[in-house]
Write an enzyme that holds these catalytic residues in place. Sequence first.
Site, PDB file in Angstrom:
ATOM      1  N   LYS A 245      -4.479  10.857  59.320  1.00  0.00           N
ATOM      2  CA  LYS A 245      -4.205  11.592  58.080  1.00  0.00           C
ATOM      3  C   LYS A 245      -4.890  10.852  56.935  1.00  0.00           C
ATOM      4  O   LYS A 245      -4.731   9.647  56.782  1.00  0.00           O
ATOM      5  CB  LYS A 245      -2.695  11.706  57.828  1.00  0.00           C
ATOM      6  CG  LYS A 245      -2.342  12.356  56.477  1.00  0.00           C
ATOM      7  CD  LYS A 245      -0.848  12.647  56.321  1.00  0.00           C
ATOM      8  CE  LYS A 245      -0.510  13.080  54.887  1.00  0.00           C
ATOM      9  NZ  LYS A 245       0.934  13.353  54.695  1.00  0.00           N
ATOM     10  N   ASP A 250      -1.110  11.938  47.374  1.00  0.00           N
ATOM     11  CA  ASP A 250      -0.236  13.085  47.630  1.00  0.00           C
ATOM     12  C   ASP A 250       0.764  13.223  46.487  1.00  0.00           C
ATOM     13  O   ASP A 250       1.784  12.548  46.458  1.00  0.00           O
ATOM     14  CB  ASP A 250       0.488  12.893  48.972  1.00  0.00           C
ATOM     15  CG  ASP A 250       1.423  14.061  49.290  1.00  0.00           C
ATOM     16  OD1 ASP A 250       1.323  15.098  48.610  1.00  0.00           O
ATOM     17  OD2 ASP A 250       2.225  13.917  50.239  1.00  0.00           O
ATOM     18  N   LYS A 257       6.207  16.092  43.671  1.00  0.00           N
ATOM     19  CA  LYS A 257       7.167  15.036  43.963  1.00  0.00           C
ATOM     20  C   LYS A 257       7.751  14.487  42.655  1.00  0.00           C
ATOM     21  O   LYS A 257       7.018  14.350  41.685  1.00  0.00           O
ATOM     22  CB  LYS A 257       6.460  13.886  44.697  1.00  0.00           C
ATOM     23  CG  LYS A 257       6.113  14.157  46.146  1.00  0.00           C
ATOM     24  CD  LYS A 257       5.456  12.936  46.781  1.00  0.00           C
ATOM     25  CE  LYS A 257       4.927  13.230  48.174  1.00  0.00           C
ATOM     26  NZ  LYS A 257       5.983  13.508  49.167  1.00  0.00           N
ATOM     27  N   ASP A 268      -0.933   7.456  51.512  1.00  0.00           N
ATOM     28  CA  ASP A 268      -0.939   8.634  52.375  1.00  0.00           C
ATOM     29  C   ASP A 268      -2.234   8.786  53.178  1.00  0.00           C
ATOM     30  O   ASP A 268      -2.407   9.759  53.903  1.00  0.00           O
ATOM     31  CB  ASP A 268      -0.663   9.900  51.538  1.00  0.00           C
ATOM     32  CG  ASP A 268       0.182  10.916  52.287  1.00  0.00           C
ATOM     33  OD1 ASP A 268       0.780  10.554  53.310  1.00  0.00           O
ATOM     34  OD2 ASP A 268       0.231  12.086  51.848  1.00  0.00           O
ATOM     35  N   ASP A 327       3.970  20.341  49.655  1.00  0.00           N
ATOM     36  CA  ASP A 327       4.083  18.910  49.936  1.00  0.00           C
ATOM     37  C   ASP A 327       4.017  18.611  51.441  1.00  0.00           C
ATOM     38  O   ASP A 327       3.878  17.463  51.830  1.00  0.00           O
ATOM     39  CB  ASP A 327       5.394  18.373  49.335  1.00  0.00           C
ATOM     40  CG  ASP A 327       5.401  16.863  49.194  1.00  0.00           C
ATOM     41  OD1 ASP A 327       4.326  16.249  49.368  1.00  0.00           O
ATOM     42  OD2 ASP A 327       6.476  16.309  48.897  1.00  0.00           O
ATOM     43  N   GLU A 329       1.574  18.910  53.281  1.00  0.00           N
ATOM     44  CA  GLU A 329       0.122  19.132  53.328  1.00  0.00           C
ATOM     45  C   GLU A 329      -0.539  18.421  54.501  1.00  0.00           C
ATOM     46  O   GLU A 329      -1.574  18.853  54.989  1.00  0.00           O
ATOM     47  CB  GLU A 329      -0.522  18.682  52.012  1.00  0.00           C
ATOM     48  CG  GLU A 329      -0.824  17.185  51.880  1.00  0.00           C
ATOM     49  CD  GLU A 329       0.405  16.283  51.962  1.00  0.00           C
ATOM     50  OE1 GLU A 329       1.499  16.776  51.645  1.00  0.00           O
ATOM     51  OE2 GLU A 329       0.270  15.117  52.356  1.00  0.00           O
ATOM     52  N   ARG A 331       0.206  18.114  57.637  1.00  0.00           N
ATOM     53  CA  ARG A 331       0.069  18.885  58.882  1.00  0.00           C
ATOM     54  C   ARG A 331      -0.993  19.966  58.757  1.00  0.00           C
ATOM     55  O   ARG A 331      -1.556  20.404  59.755  1.00  0.00           O
ATOM     56  CB  ARG A 331       1.436  19.433  59.311  1.00  0.00           C
ATOM     57  CG  ARG A 331       2.020  20.461  58.410  1.00  0.00           C
ATOM     58  CD  ARG A 331       3.514  20.666  58.672  1.00  0.00           C
ATOM     59  NE  ARG A 331       4.304  19.584  58.101  1.00  0.00           N
ATOM     60  CZ  ARG A 331       5.643  19.524  58.146  1.00  0.00           C
ATOM     61  NH1 ARG A 331       6.323  20.455  58.780  1.00  0.00           N
ATOM     62  NH2 ARG A 331       6.284  18.528  57.589  1.00  0.00           N
TER      63      ARG A 331
END
Length: 477
Positions: A245, A250, A257, A268, A327, A329, A331
């Site tokens: 990833k 993020d 968030k 992230d 959020d 994101e 996946r």
Amino acid sequence: MNFTSNKNFEVKVFFVYEGQGLDMLTQETLEYAQKQLLFKGKAGQIYSHLGPRTENKILVGLGKKEALTTNILRQAGHDAGAELNKHKVIKASIHKITHPDMDTFGFAQYLAEGFMQNDYQFDRYKEKPQPKTLKLLSFEGYKDTEGLEESLTEIVNVMDGVSMAKDMVNLPPNELTPETMAMLAQQELGKIGVSVEIFGEEWIKEQGMDAYMAVADGSKNRPRFIQLSYLPLGEEVPAVALVGKGLTYDTGGYALKPAASMRTMKCDMGGSASVFGTIYALAKNQIQANVVGIVAAAENMISGNAMRNDDIVSSMKGLSIEIGNTDAEGRLTLADALYYAATQVNSEWIIDIATLTGAAVVALGDHTTAAITNNDDFLAKIQASAEASGEYVWQLPSYPEMRKQIQGEFTDLVNVTGRMGGAITAGLFLEEFVEKKPWVHLDIAGPAYTKTGWGYLHKGGTGIPVKTLYNFLKNRG
Ligand code: BES
Ligand code: ZN
Ligand code: ZN
């Protein structure tokens, strides 16, 4: 910091089991140390006698011989390094010590790793960096110095990979964008013979990676799809695909968030950092294993182009996905990266590494990687490698009943489910894209980053799970 063998430096380090005789000390110091109960050899204990007119020795406790673990050794190496630096020591010799159940060179490697973990610091933004003094450590008393030095070179290369991963995570997101991450990978890996291909958004769109693009579209820092190939066995031999990833930041997107949980979201891209670090270590040590690294790098931001909660997007596989939460994101980017790894790469096994869910941290805490697999034997091998690496990996169940949670109302899939079992449903979402190839998903949301520091790991990026992946690929045979 460098390692060598059989150089007799003035300062000597002794690693000592609990209850072991302390005949390395002069009678006078020994009596003093014993009378004052200064040192018994317990794990974590240090007794140092350093400076002019001293014995210039430091004793580092390992605890009971029968209770020794590899992490006790790493911690002991780390603590010894910290103590030597505290006293501004530049060179030191390490007295040989062994354990009946442990390979002698392995023993030295664990200690050397600890010293290197201690040596790591991310200080490039400080006006006055304070470099550590300790520069050279000599392992004393080995007959097979060639074997020893080979082992030390190996662990130095692995730890350089770990440090590279830590650095990438620690870099701030205004500096480490998808573009600069790709350039960094190119720079560091290109020069050691790894082929690095970097694709921009035109190519990404051509591939039909709509889910990935939906995430990337909100940011002015445009996406880069990075493919690394390390194929020492030749192109025909199927590779292990490592899919990381790579969200350089993020914010959560429109499902923004709160400030406190956004903090540290520069981590992230920890999954992709571990892919780069692992491939670095493999290539430097010329490990005979074919590995392809895949990173769909992007930044999850807000703008007039950003995706919304309720959007419906397609994916390279053709499955439609409803975006229930911007959020979730990771996946979306991984769906396309995994499908690419499964169908466009000569891959046999697939491992993805992702700071994927807060739910994994709720379930297992900060230190343990949550794993999901479609192949228990495969995961068991990774867990064995984790064990040898001093890293923690724990399996989460994935029963068929849970699958209906990721089915969409209007679409094939939905990227968000209820809060319950969130780390599992995220894993099941990814599984849809691996085309039944043996696959392990490692959710490193907890261990990728430490706010407080943890054992021999300093605050910031941890480089987890580079050591696990390296050992797995090295021993796969
Ligand atoms: N990057 C986060 C997960 C994360 C959390 C990483 C804590 C490191 C530390 C991920 O993209 C995310 O935000 N996941 C959501 C998913 C939810 C909306 C289904 C989460 O975990 O809250
Ligand atoms: Zn997110
Ligand atoms: Zn994320």
